[in-house]
Scaffold this motif. Structure first.
Motif, short mmCIF file in Angstrom:
data_model
loop_
_atom_site.label_atom_id
_atom_site.label_comp_id
_atom_site.label_asym_id
_atom_site.label_seq_id
_atom_site.Cartn_x
_atom_site.Cartn_y
_atom_site.Cartn_z
N VAL A 107 1.17 -0.78 -0.05
CA VAL A 107 -0.57 0.01 0.24
C VAL A 107 1.28 1.02 0.19
O VAL A 107 1.57 1.23 0.80
CB VAL A 107 -0.99 -0.36 1.38
N VAL A 108 0.81 1.67 -1.06
CA VAL A 108 1.01 3.37 -0.87
C VAL A 108 0.86 4.27 -1.29
O VAL A 108 -0.74 4.79 -2.22
CB VAL A 108 2.38 2.92 -2.01
N GLY A 109 0.74 5.35 -0.61
CA GLY A 109 0.15 6.80 -0.97
C GLY A 109 0.31 7.80 -2.12
O GLY A 109 2.32 8.31 -2.04
N MET A 110 0.39 8.54 -2.66
CA MET A 110 1.03 9.40 -3.34
C MET A 110 0.14 11.19 -3.31
O MET A 110 -1.07 11.20 -3.10
CB MET A 110 0.86 9.03 -4.51
N VAL A 111 1.07 12.23 -2.50
CA VAL A 111 0.13 13.08 -2.67
C VAL A 111 0.49 14.10 -4.29
O VAL A 111 1.09 14.06 -4.99
CB VAL A 111 1.21 14.34 -2.13
N VAL A 112 -1.30 14.54 -5.10
CA VAL A 112 -1.73 15.25 -5.96
C VAL A 112 -2.00 16.41 -5.48
O VAL A 112 -2.03 16.63 -4.68
CB VAL A 112 -2.35 14.37 -6.89
N ASP A 113 -2.43 17.16 -6.44
CA ASP A 113 -2.98 18.71 -6.47
C ASP A 113 -3.95 18.39 -6.01
O ASP A 113 -4.63 19.59 -5.96
CB ASP A 113 -2.30 19.75 -7.52
N GLY A 114 -5.10 17.48 -6.69
CA GLY A 114 -5.95 17.32 -6.58
C GLY A 114 -6.53 15.93 -7.56
O GLY A 114 -5.97 15.71 -8.78
N VAL A 115 -7.99 15.87 -7.08
CA VAL A 115 -8.92 14.44 -8.36
C VAL A 115 -9.33 15.76 -8.80
O VAL A 115 -10.63 15.88 -8.14
CB VAL A 115 -9.03 13.49 -7.05
N SER A 116 -9.66 15.60 -10.26
CA SER A 116 -10.74 15.78 -10.76
C SER A 116 -11.85 14.98 -11.36
O SER A 116 -13.18 15.43 -10.47
CB SER A 116 -10.10 15.46 -11.90
#
Length: 174
Positions: A107-116
């Motif tokens: 299980v890995v988390g990824m930080v992004v600017d936002g989900v569309s």
């Protein structure tokens, strides 16, 4: 009549041989933003989407590994994709989210600017990736999706997270 099957990597095969093109049937993708670009990943890899919380830093970890969080008893490494993709500005605001992924047993988390949104793409909406020098190896891209006037970079998140460069997913021996 030949039979189409899916391999563990999700690539369809025809009579045991890989078909031309990475995407051979209608698939659903989660679209997310990094800077001004919009990326998509296979929705089947997404476990959940969470608001961003500051992770616990790990000594000697690469800059793009923000640290780890405890997610219901599971210690999850958090990758900041903006840092990994060399974006000029990395801002944490109310739109910043962590997409929690399941890659194999990890299980890995990824930080992004936002989900569309979730996008359904047909094979004819996906074009091959041009050979360019970029922050993402073309081996980690499935193609370029086109929905109306939107251009979407289809990221093979499983290959990307499992790459030696990331160092997150231990390779399994067969």
């Amino acid at each position: 009549m030949s039979q189409q099957t899916a391999t563990p990597s999700g690539t369809a095969t025809l009579q045991g041989t890989p078909m031309a093109g990475a995407v051979t049937s209608i698939r659903e993708f989660l679209a997310f933003k990094l800077g001004r670009e919009e990326y998509c990943i296979d929705i089947l890899r997404v476990q959940e989407i969470r608001s961003y919380e500051e992770p616990t830093r790990m000594a000697h970890a690469p800059a793009f590994i923000k640290g780890v969080v405890n997610l219901r008893g599971v210690i999850v490494p958090i990758v900041d994709m903006r840092i990994k993709f060399n974006l000029e500005q990395v801002n944490y605001d109310t739109f910043t989210v962590v997409i929690v992924l399941t890659i194999g047993t990890q299980v890995v988390g990824m930080v992004v600017d936002g989900v569309s949104d979730v996008i359904t793409l047909k094979p004819e909406q996906i074009r091959p990736v041009p050979e360019l020098s970029s922050a993402v190896s073309s081996d980690h891209l499935l193609g370029i999706g086109s929905v109306g006037d939107r251009m979407l970079i289809l990221l093979d998140i499983e290959k990307f997270m499992a790459s030696a460069e990331m160092g997150l997913i231990a390779e399994t021996t067969h």
